[in-house]
Structures are given as structure tokens and as C-alpha cells.
Design a protein around this motif. Sequence first.
Motif, PDB file in Angstrom:
ATOM      1  N   ARG A  24       0.831  -1.208   0.000  1.00 54.52           N
ATOM      2  CA  ARG A  24       0.000   0.000   0.000  1.00 54.52           C
ATOM      3  C   ARG A  24       0.862   1.253   0.000  1.00 54.52           C
ATOM      4  O   ARG A  24       1.915   1.302   0.641  1.00 54.52           O
ATOM      5  N   VAL A  62      -1.056   7.806  -8.056  1.00 55.58           N
ATOM      6  CA  VAL A  62      -0.489   7.084  -9.196  1.00 55.58           C
ATOM      7  C   VAL A  62       0.042   5.730  -8.737  1.00 55.58           C
ATOM      8  O   VAL A  62      -0.185   4.700  -9.365  1.00 55.58           O
ATOM      9  N   ALA A  63       0.745   5.764  -7.595  1.00 57.22           N
ATOM     10  CA  ALA A  63       1.388   4.543  -7.103  1.00 57.22           C
ATOM     11  C   ALA A  63       0.366   3.464  -6.792  1.00 57.22           C
ATOM     12  O   ALA A  63       0.589   2.291  -7.061  1.00 57.22           O
ATOM     13  N   THR A  64      -0.770   3.869  -6.251  1.00 52.95           N
ATOM     14  CA  THR A  64      -1.740   2.869  -5.820  1.00 52.95           C
ATOM     15  C   THR A  64      -2.672   2.431  -6.936  1.00 52.95           C
ATOM     16  O   THR A  64      -3.203   1.330  -6.923  1.00 52.95           O
ATOM     17  N   CYS A  65      -2.861   3.295  -7.927  1.00 51.70           N
ATOM     18  CA  CYS A  65      -3.806   2.994  -9.009  1.00 51.70           C
ATOM     19  C   CYS A  65      -3.331   1.796  -9.812  1.00 51.70           C
ATOM     20  O   CYS A  65      -2.169   1.733 -10.196  1.00 51.70           O
ATOM     21  N   ASN A  81     -11.896   4.499 -12.742  1.00 51.28           N
ATOM     22  CA  ASN A  81     -12.768   4.760 -11.593  1.00 51.28           C
ATOM     23  C   ASN A  81     -12.764   3.664 -10.527  1.00 51.28           C
ATOM     24  O   ASN A  81     -13.803   3.385  -9.940  1.00 51.28           O
ATOM     25  N   THR A  82     -11.611   3.067 -10.267  1.00 45.87           N
ATOM     26  CA  THR A  82     -11.582   2.054  -9.211  1.00 45.87           C
ATOM     27  C   THR A  82     -11.717   2.722  -7.836  1.00 45.87           C
ATOM     28  O   THR A  82     -12.155   2.097  -6.883  1.00 45.87           O
ATOM     29  N   ALA A 132      -9.328   3.703  -5.862  1.00 47.91           N
ATOM     30  CA  ALA A 132      -8.247   3.408  -4.913  1.00 47.91           C
ATOM     31  C   ALA A 132      -7.482   4.679  -4.527  1.00 47.91           C
ATOM     32  O   ALA A 132      -7.048   4.825  -3.382  1.00 47.91           O
ATOM     33  N   GLU A 184      -8.503   7.754  -4.059  1.00 44.85           N
ATOM     34  CA  GLU A 184      -9.179   8.543  -3.035  1.00 44.85           C
ATOM     35  C   GLU A 184      -8.935   7.940  -1.644  1.00 44.85           C
ATOM     36  O   GLU A 184      -8.765   8.655  -0.666  1.00 44.85           O
ATOM     37  N   VAL A 185      -8.889   6.597  -1.595  1.00 50.63           N
ATOM     38  CA  VAL A 185      -8.685   5.925  -0.311  1.00 50.63           C
ATOM     39  C   VAL A 185      -7.251   6.117   0.178  1.00 50.63           C
ATOM     40  O   VAL A 185      -7.014   6.334   1.364  1.00 50.63           O
ATOM     41  N   GLU A 186      -6.292   6.050  -0.744  1.00 52.62           N
ATOM     42  CA  GLU A 186      -4.883   6.098  -0.341  1.00 52.62           C
ATOM     43  C   GLU A 186      -4.310   7.518  -0.272  1.00 52.62           C
ATOM     44  O   GLU A 186      -3.222   7.724   0.252  1.00 52.62           O
ATOM     45  N   SER A 240     -10.956  14.185  -3.149  1.00 52.41           N
ATOM     46  CA  SER A 240     -12.158  13.416  -3.468  1.00 52.41           C
ATOM     47  C   SER A 240     -12.304  13.124  -4.967  1.00 52.41           C
ATOM     48  O   SER A 240     -11.840  13.891  -5.819  1.00 52.41           O
ATOM     49  N   LEU A 241     -12.988  12.018  -5.260  1.00 57.40           N
ATOM     50  CA  LEU A 241     -13.300  11.681  -6.656  1.00 57.40           C
ATOM     51  C   LEU A 241     -14.188  12.741  -7.305  1.00 57.40           C
ATOM     52  O   LEU A 241     -14.322  12.778  -8.527  1.00 57.40           O
ATOM     53  N   ASP A 242     -14.811  13.590  -6.486  1.00 59.73           N
ATOM     54  CA  ASP A 242     -15.607  14.697  -7.034  1.00 59.73           C
ATOM     55  C   ASP A 242     -14.782  15.499  -8.029  1.00 59.73           C
ATOM     56  O   ASP A 242     -15.296  15.967  -9.050  1.00 59.73           O
TER      57      ASP A 242
END
Lengths: 247, 211
Positions: A73, A166-169, A216-217, A219, A221-223, A229-231
Motif C-alpha cells: 500500500r 499514481v502509485a496505488t492505481c 474509476n476504481t 483506490a 481517493e482511499v490512499e 475526493s473523486l468529485d
Amino acid sequence: MKITLKVWRQQNGKTPGNFNTYTLPDVSEDMSFLEMFDVLNDELIRKGEDPIAFDHDCREGICGMCSMYINGRAHGPLTGTTTCQLHMRHFNDGDTIVVEPWRASAFPIIKDLMVDRSAFDRVIQAGGFISVNTGNAVDANSIPIPKEDADKAFDAAACIGCGACVATCKNASAMLFVSAKVSQLALLPQGQPERHLRVKKMVEVMDEEGFGNCTNTGACEVECPKGISLDHIARMNRDYLVSNIVD
Amino acid sequence: MALSGLFLCTFLVVHLLGNLQLFQNDGGVAFNLYSAFMANNPLIKTIAYVNYAFILLHIIDGFYLAAQNRKARPQGYAKVDQSKSSSWSSRNMALLGTIILVFLIVHMKSFWFEMKFGNMPVTTIEGQSYKDMYSVVVEAFSQPWYAALYVVSMFAIGFHLYHGFASGFQSLGIRHHRYTPAIQNLGTFLFAILIPALFAAMPVYFCLKNL
Ligand code: HEM
Ligand code: SF4
Ligand code: FES
């Protein structure tokens, strides 16, 4: 605490890398993750070995330099946290921790855990500016801005350019970063003159730099340590569509 | 991707509503009339060609997207843990799409190709003769392996749309704190659960009936 680290070592972008294992018998749980690396590097230097290269600067969670992919992660197991703000008490005695650099073709490895994130700078240069009159500074409150818009723009501006998105996507897409940079200006009156050109230019450079495409996964926004936000991605998609239809 | 995907979602609804006539206990009269109407009505035919175009576009675009995204990370991580940050569906869209593609090929061969070019059995309804699509469908669905393929494929569609339906709106920039949760619920309950379940019920029904 006894901690075993499996760290990615790579001389430079041209040579292949591999994992090296280091055992630290006496890690304090009050150490930050980076302080543990300081201790390890100190030891390596004393032994005449090459210390592990890693990025860091502020060590207070605001500069975005401390890129480390920890146990699968970005920035490790906590959400809303950079590596420098991650403390060893969140791990257990005897843990083995795998540490890798951000992996993306747009972020080439410089050495070990250090990657070149200047692709982000080039995206910003492509459109992250506004037109202002030179001369006297304008009075701060001469342009009325609704509080809600100011808040949203501020939330977007909280992005520290760390590259965790970028790293998590799974696609190594930079959409969260780019959309934050587009949004912070698109939401304000000062950003309107270049609004359409900006989004087109920044997306164009983002693609040129070799980032992947957003699917649009969510990930990122979470990390994201700053809770972007995805907004903002939706706003950028909207602006991109509109600017391509209108112009 | 979003436009083609969402178009295919509306197609799915229409396709389901028509096919539910299979469940009418009339020996296939309603279904055969419907299938003749679908095959001959010029407006439907035009929409069908638009639909084929969208499917092709969606497939090509999808594989291109997957290839580009693989290129964006040539060297992967040794350890990845995305279970806490994204849904399984969202990470496996291309895999799910490929299963759907295999299904589509079998599906089109069995019914579309037969209807157009095959040697169809004929039935008479009110003095007129019609191609007996109903009996072709019933026969196909009576084979357990065929029914099983359909059920597996409907799971794939369900998972594809669990992510895909809401994702299509996000791609088009349609996001609102009030309406997006509703779109997500529609995607989950209608497109990921109810529609695939009803589609799957057809082969299961005819397969069990034949046992
Ligand atoms: C023929 C086989 C199919 C293939 C190979 C395929 C492939 C894909 C791929 C690769 C994606 C993309 C991206 C992602 O990771 O989010 C996608 C998205 C999507 N698909 Fe499919 N798909 C297929 C069939 C379908 C069908 C039958 C439907 C609808 C009934 C559908 C609806 C969607 C939707 C709504 C999206 C989201 C678009 C977006 O996020 O912008 N797909 N598909
Ligand atoms: S959007 Fe978040 S994760 Fe991405 S660069 Fe900005 S702060 Fe880092
Ligand atoms: S070192 Fe600055 S955010 Fe971690």
C-alpha cells in the motif's frame, strides 16, 4: 521491536534491481517509518555499505516527498497518512515489511526507493496558472467568492503532489492529482479565463507523460494522504467534455 | 467507453423485457411473434446495427484501454494489497469483459446466426408461418452445459456492471452528492443483481423443466 525489512535496491534507472533483506533487532515503536530508515542507513554507512536512497523533506506530512510503497500500500497501512507520519507502533514485533518505490513508467526510478516525479511538474506547467494584472496587488476581498466554492477549491489545493494516487492505481493513472490541480482553479473566479484551455492542456501532458487511464476504481481517493475526493475527477471529466464540445 | 457501456446497459433492459416472454405458457406464440418483429421491423433493425457498432467499439476500446494501462506500469509491485482501496470488480473489468465476449460469441452463434442464416424449424401461428425461435431456444437451454455457461456469464455481467454502471456516469462527469448514491444503488440492485438473475433464470428454468 524486531523488524525485518525487504527493501528494493536499484543502482539507477538502467540497471535491474532486487530486494535486500535487513533485520533491525531493536526498533522503537515511537519511531516514524523514516526514522527507522535513518537508523538502518546509519548502520549501513558505518559498515561501509551504500545507504538506501529515499525521498523525504518536511517530515510533518505536508511536502509529499516521502514516497514508499509499504506492504502493498502507498504510504503503508494507514489512511490519510504520509510515510513520515507513519509510526512503528502500527506494526507488530517480528513483522516482515516489504518496501518498494512508486512504480509507474511516468515515475522512473532514480535510485532505490527514489523516483523522478517531475512529470507532475510538467503537468502543472501546462496549465496550472492564471492571468493577473501586474502592478499593485489587488485587494484580497475585491472578488466575492461563495464560501462553499472557496472551501471546495481549498480542499483541492490540499494536494501535496506526493504521487500516492499514481502509485496505488492499478492503471498508474494520475487523474486524482491532475483533477485536484484543475479543480482548485476551475472553482474560483480567477481561474475562469483559462478554464477550458487549462483542462485540455493538462490532460494532454498527463497522457504524453505516460500515465495510465482512469477506470474509476477509486483506490486513489482511499490512499490519498490529503483525502482528495473523486468529485474532482468528475469535475475534470465534465470540464474536459465541455471544453472539447464548446471549443 | 462510458457511452458505449451505458448504451449497452439500456439495450440489456430492452432485451430482458422482450425475452421474459419466454416464460409465457403459450407454447412460444408470443415469443415467436416478438422474435419475428425484432428480425423484420426496419426501426429495430437500425437500432440493432447501432448496437453491434457499440459492442464492437466497446470491445476494441476496452482492450486498447487495458493494453495502455498495462504499459503505464511495466514493472509491477512484488506485494500489492488493493483489497482495502477498491472493489474486486473494478480491478477485473477486462477479465469480466472477456468472459462476456466468449459468451457473446456462443450466444450470437446459437440464436442470431441461426435466425439469419441457419436452417430454422417453422411454426404456424394464425395461418401464417414463422421461424420457430422458441423451440431453438428451448432446445439450447435444455442442455445442462449450455445453461451452466449462461449462468456463469450472467455472474460476469453482474460483476462487470456492479462497477461499470456507476463508473460510466463518473466518466461522463455526472456526480452529485444526492444522486450518485442512487446511481450506485441502481447499478447494484438492478444491473448487477436483478437483470442478470432474470436472464439466468431462463436457461435454468428450461433446463430443470427438461430433467
Ligand atoms: C463484449 C464484451 C465486453 C468487454 C470485452 C468489455 C470490456 C470492458 C472494459 C475493459 C471496460 C473498462 C474499463 C474499466 O476497467 O472500468 C468496460 C467498461 C464498461 N462496460 Fe464493458 N465489456 C463488455 C461487455 C459489456 C456489456 C455487455 C455491457 C453492458 C450491458 C458493458 C458495460 C460497461 C460499462 C457501463 C462500463 C463502464 C464505462 C466507464 O467506466 O466509463 N460492457 N468494459
Ligand atoms: S491527489 Fe492525493 S495522492 Fe495524489 S498527489 Fe495529490 S495528495 Fe498525493
Ligand atoms: S516528508 Fe514531507 S510529507 Fe513526508
